[in-house]
Write a protein that holds these residues in place. Structure first.
Motif, PDB file in Angstrom:
ATOM      1  N   GLY A  60       0.783  -1.229   0.000  1.00 47.99           N
ATOM      2  CA  GLY A  60       0.000   0.000   0.000  1.00 47.99           C
ATOM      3  C   GLY A  60       0.812   1.275   0.000  1.00 47.99           C
ATOM      4  O   GLY A  60       1.809   1.406  -0.719  1.00 47.99           O
ATOM      5  N   VAL A  61       0.369   2.225   0.823  1.00 52.27           N
ATOM      6  CA  VAL A  61       1.037   3.523   0.891  1.00 52.27           C
ATOM      7  C   VAL A  61       2.489   3.352   1.343  1.00 52.27           C
ATOM      8  O   VAL A  61       3.393   4.006   0.808  1.00 52.27           O
ATOM      9  N   GLY A  62       2.719   2.472   2.312  1.00 49.34           N
ATOM     10  CA  GLY A  62       4.084   2.261   2.786  1.00 49.34           C
ATOM     11  C   GLY A  62       5.007   1.812   1.681  1.00 49.34           C
ATOM     12  O   GLY A  62       6.136   2.321   1.541  1.00 49.34           O
ATOM     13  N   ARG A  63       4.561   0.870   0.867  1.00 46.35           N
ATOM     14  CA  ARG A  63       5.377   0.392  -0.261  1.00 46.35           C
ATOM     15  C   ARG A  63       5.637   1.524  -1.247  1.00 46.35           C
ATOM     16  O   ARG A  63       6.747   1.671  -1.773  1.00 46.35           O
ATOM     17  N   ALA A  64       4.619   2.334  -1.512  1.00 38.77           N
ATOM     18  CA  ALA A  64       4.798   3.464  -2.431  1.00 38.77           C
ATOM     19  C   ALA A  64       5.820   4.464  -1.889  1.00 38.77           C
ATOM     20  O   ALA A  64       6.622   5.021  -2.650  1.00 38.77           O
ATOM     21  N   VAL A  65       5.814   4.690  -0.575  1.00 38.30           N
ATOM     22  CA  VAL A  65       6.815   5.573   0.035  1.00 38.30           C
ATOM     23  C   VAL A  65       8.209   4.984  -0.144  1.00 38.30           C
ATOM     24  O   VAL A  65       9.159   5.685  -0.507  1.00 38.30           O
ATOM     25  N   VAL A  66       8.337   3.694   0.113  1.00 42.20           N
ATOM     26  CA  VAL A  66       9.632   3.021  -0.044  1.00 42.20           C
ATOM     27  C   VAL A  66      10.150   3.201  -1.472  1.00 42.20           C
ATOM     28  O   VAL A  66      11.316   3.571  -1.686  1.00 42.20           O
ATOM     29  N   GLU A  67       9.300   2.950  -2.454  1.00 41.65           N
ATOM     30  CA  GLU A  67       9.732   3.047  -3.851  1.00 41.65           C
ATOM     31  C   GLU A  67      10.167   4.462  -4.209  1.00 41.65           C
ATOM     32  O   GLU A  67      11.156   4.666  -4.923  1.00 41.65           O
ATOM     33  N   ARG A  68       9.436   5.459  -3.696  1.00 38.42           N
ATOM     34  CA  ARG A  68       9.802   6.844  -4.008  1.00 38.42           C
ATOM     35  C   ARG A  68      11.148   7.206  -3.385  1.00 38.42           C
ATOM     36  O   ARG A  68      11.982   7.874  -4.014  1.00 38.42           O
ATOM     37  N   LEU A  69      11.386   6.769  -2.161  1.00 36.54           N
ATOM     38  CA  LEU A  69      12.660   7.065  -1.498  1.00 36.54           C
ATOM     39  C   LEU A  69      13.814   6.332  -2.167  1.00 36.54           C
ATOM     40  O   LEU A  69      14.919   6.873  -2.302  1.00 36.54           O
ATOM     41  N   LEU A  70      13.570   5.101  -2.605  1.00 37.16           N
ATOM     42  CA  LEU A  70      14.604   4.359  -3.325  1.00 37.16           C
ATOM     43  C   LEU A  70      14.937   5.043  -4.643  1.00 37.16           C
ATOM     44  O   LEU A  70      16.107   5.115  -5.042  1.00 37.16           O
ATOM     45  N   ALA A  71      13.916   5.559  -5.320  1.00 37.50           N
ATOM     46  CA  ALA A  71      14.139   6.233  -6.596  1.00 37.50           C
ATOM     47  C   ALA A  71      15.009   7.476  -6.435  1.00 37.50           C
ATOM     48  O   ALA A  71      15.716   7.872  -7.368  1.00 37.50           O
ATOM     49  N   ALA A  72      14.977   8.060  -5.231  1.00 38.16           N
ATOM     50  CA  ALA A  72      15.797   9.250  -4.958  1.00 38.16           C
ATOM     51  C   ALA A  72      17.245   8.880  -4.645  1.00 38.16           C
ATOM     52  O   ALA A  72      18.085   9.772  -4.487  1.00 38.16           O
ATOM     53  N   GLY A  73      17.522   7.582  -4.526  1.00 36.15           N
ATOM     54  CA  GLY A  73      18.907   7.143  -4.372  1.00 36.15           C
ATOM     55  C   GLY A  73      19.339   6.750  -2.984  1.00 36.15           C
ATOM     56  O   GLY A  73      20.505   6.415  -2.772  1.00 36.15           O
ATOM     57  N   GLY A  74      18.449   6.785  -2.009  1.00 34.60           N
ATOM     58  CA  GLY A  74      18.823   6.453  -0.641  1.00 34.60           C
ATOM     59  C   GLY A  74      18.653   4.979  -0.333  1.00 34.60           C
ATOM     60  O   GLY A  74      18.240   4.172  -1.167  1.00 34.60           O
ATOM     61  N   THR A  75      18.992   4.630   0.905  1.00 37.94           N
ATOM     62  CA  THR A  75      18.753   3.290   1.436  1.00 37.94           C
ATOM     63  C   THR A  75      17.496   3.337   2.296  1.00 37.94           C
ATOM     64  O   THR A  75      17.291   4.286   3.052  1.00 37.94           O
ATOM     65  N   VAL A  76      16.645   2.320   2.171  1.00 42.50           N
ATOM     66  CA  VAL A  76      15.407   2.273   2.942  1.00 42.50           C
ATOM     67  C   VAL A  76      15.313   0.940   3.672  1.00 42.50           C
ATOM     68  O   VAL A  76      15.412  -0.124   3.054  1.00 42.50           O
ATOM     69  N   VAL A  77      15.131   1.020   4.985  1.00 46.16           N
ATOM     70  CA  VAL A  77      14.872  -0.164   5.789  1.00 46.16           C
ATOM     71  C   VAL A  77      13.362  -0.275   5.956  1.00 46.16           C
ATOM     72  O   VAL A  77      12.708   0.680   6.392  1.00 46.16           O
ATOM     73  N   VAL A  78      12.823  -1.439   5.599  1.00 41.13           N
ATOM     74  CA  VAL A  78      11.377  -1.647   5.587  1.00 41.13           C
ATOM     75  C   VAL A  78      10.999  -2.581   6.723  1.00 41.13           C
ATOM     76  O   VAL A  78      11.430  -3.733   6.750  1.00 41.13           O
ATOM     77  N   ILE A  79      10.195  -2.087   7.671  1.00 35.69           N
ATOM     78  CA  ILE A  79       9.684  -2.927   8.755  1.00 35.69           C
ATOM     79  C   ILE A  79       8.297  -3.414   8.380  1.00 35.69           C
ATOM     80  O   ILE A  79       7.426  -2.619   8.030  1.00 35.69           O
ATOM     81  N   GLU A  80       8.110  -4.728   8.473  1.00 34.70           N
ATOM     82  CA  GLU A  80       6.823  -5.311   8.112  1.00 34.70           C
ATOM     83  C   GLU A  80       6.578  -6.532   8.980  1.00 34.70           C
ATOM     84  O   GLU A  80       7.460  -7.373   9.155  1.00 34.70           O
ATOM     85  N   ARG A  81       5.378  -6.602   9.528  1.00 34.11           N
ATOM     86  CA  ARG A  81       5.047  -7.728  10.405  1.00 34.11           C
ATOM     87  C   ARG A  81       4.857  -9.028   9.628  1.00 34.11           C
ATOM     88  O   ARG A  81       5.183 -10.110  10.109  1.00 34.11           O
ATOM     89  N   ASP A  82       4.302  -8.926   8.430  1.00 28.25           N
ATOM     90  CA  ASP A  82       3.983 -10.086   7.615  1.00 28.25           C
ATOM     91  C   ASP A  82       5.130 -10.375   6.648  1.00 28.25           C
ATOM     92  O   ASP A  82       5.368  -9.594   5.717  1.00 28.25           O
ATOM     93  N   PRO A  83       5.840 -11.479   6.809  1.00 29.34           N
ATOM     94  CA  PRO A  83       6.963 -11.782   5.903  1.00 29.34           C
ATOM     95  C   PRO A  83       6.544 -11.838   4.440  1.00 29.34           C
ATOM     96  O   PRO A  83       7.330 -11.469   3.554  1.00 29.34           O
ATOM     97  N   ALA A  84       5.316 -12.293   4.167  1.00 28.35           N
ATOM     98  CA  ALA A  84       4.856 -12.383   2.781  1.00 28.35           C
ATOM     99  C   ALA A  84       4.810 -11.013   2.107  1.00 28.35           C
ATOM    100  O   ALA A  84       4.946 -10.908   0.883  1.00 28.35           O
TER     101      ALA A  84
END
Length: 255
Positions: A11-35
Motif C-alpha cells: 500500500g502507501v508504505g510500499r509506495a513511500v519506499v519506492e519513491r525514497l529508493l528512486a531518490a537514491g537512498g537506502t530504505v529499511v522496511v519494517i513489516e510484520r507479515d513476511p509475505a
C-alpha cells in the motif's frame, strides 16, 4: 542518506519506499507479515532496500532497523505508516478491548518516533519524522472509534514532538490521508458483488471533491516532500492529502 518505513511492505508504505529508493537512498522496511516483503528479493535497488520482519511497536525491532539504516548511511528520515484496521464499539466490546485496539495503532507511532528522535539526537544531525494519519482523526466514520481515536492521538503526538525537538533540528509532521487505492482496498471491492462495488466506488468519489480516491503514489509524494529539504521549515503540521474530503465534510452514511 537512509530512511526507515514501518508497514512498508504494501500500500502507501510500499509506495513511500519506492519513491525514497528512486531518490537514491537506502530504505529499511519494517513489516510484520513476511509475505509482504517477498518483493524485496530481486528488487532493482539491490542492497539499498533492507527488509526487517517484526512488530513496529517493539523497540527491539525499531532499534534493529535503525542500526541497519545507520550502517548503510546517515539516518535522516522515519515514516510511521504501520496500522491495524480492526474496530470495536464501546457498547458491545469490553473497554479493555477497545483500548487495546487504540494502542495497536498508536504504539507503533510512539515507538518509531522515540527510536528516530533518539538516533537523531545521538547523531547531532537532526532528521524528519512523518506520521501517517487519516481524515478520520478529525471526521470519524461510523463504527471506526478505535482507529479514529488512535489517529487523533497520532496527530497530537506529532505536534508535541515538533515542539519538544524542533530546536534540535528534528522535524515531525503528519499526513492525513483520505481513501487510497491499495491492495487492501482492491481486495475489499473484489469481494463485493459487482453492483455493490460500483456503488461503493461511486460513494467514495462523491466524498472526495476531486471525484476520485488517491493513488498510493500521490500519498507517497506528500510523505516524501515532508521528509525532504524542501520542507525544512515545515514542523508540527498535519497535511491533509484527501482530495478535499475533510473540507467537504460529507457524512458517508448520508443518502
Amino acid at each position: 542518506m537512509s530512511h526507515v518505513v514501518t508497514g512498508g511492505g504494501r500500500g502507501v508504505g510500499r509506495a513511500v519506499v519506492e519513491r525514497l529508493l528512486a531518490a537514491g537512498g537506502t530504505v529499511v522496511v519494517i513489516e510484520r507479515d513476511p509475505a509482504a516483503l517477498a518483493w524485496v528479493a530481486g528488487h532493482p535497488a539491490g542492497d539499498r532496500v533492507v527488509p526487517v520482519t517484526g512488530d513496529a511497536a517493539d523497540e527491539d525491532v525499531t532499534g534493529h532497523a535503525a542500526d541497519l539504516a545507520e550502517r548503510a548511511a546517515p539516518l535522516r528520515g522515519w515514516v510511521n505508516n504501520a496500522a491495524v484496521f480492526r474496530d470495536a464499539s464501546v457498547h458491545t466490546a469490553p473497554a479493555a478491548e477497545v483500548f487495546d485496539l487504540i494502542a495497536a495503532n498508536l504504539r507503533p507511532a510512539v515507538t518509531g518516533s522515540a527510536t528516530a528522535v533518539r538516533r537523531f539526537l545521538e547523531a547531532g544531525t537532526g532528521g524528519a519524522v512523518v506520521n501517517v494519519s487519516s481524515h478520520q482523526a478529525a471526521r470519524p466514520v461510523p463504527g471506526a472509534l478505535p482507529y479514529a481515536t488512535a489517529k487523533a492521538a497520532v496527530e497530537g503526538l506529532t505536534r508535541a514532538l515538533a515542539v519538544d525537538y524542533g530546536r534540535y533540528g528534528v522535524r515531525v509532521n503528519a499526513v492525513a490521508l483520505g481513501s487510497v487505492t491499495t491492495e487492501r482496498h482492491d481486495a475489499f471491492l473484489a469481494g463485493q458483488p459487482s453492483t455493490e462495488a460500483e456503488r461503493i466506488s461511486g460513494e467514495l468519489a462523491r466524498l472526495h471533491p476531486l471525484g476520485r480516491i488517491a493513488g498510493a503514489d500521490e500519498a507517497a509524494a506528500a510523505v516524501a516532500y515532508l521528509l525532504s529539504a524542501d520542507a525544512s521549515f515545515v514542523n508540527g503540521v498535519t497535511l491533509p492529502v484527501d482530495g478535499g474530503r475533510a473540507a467537504l465534510g460529507l457524512d458517508p452514511e448520508a443518502h
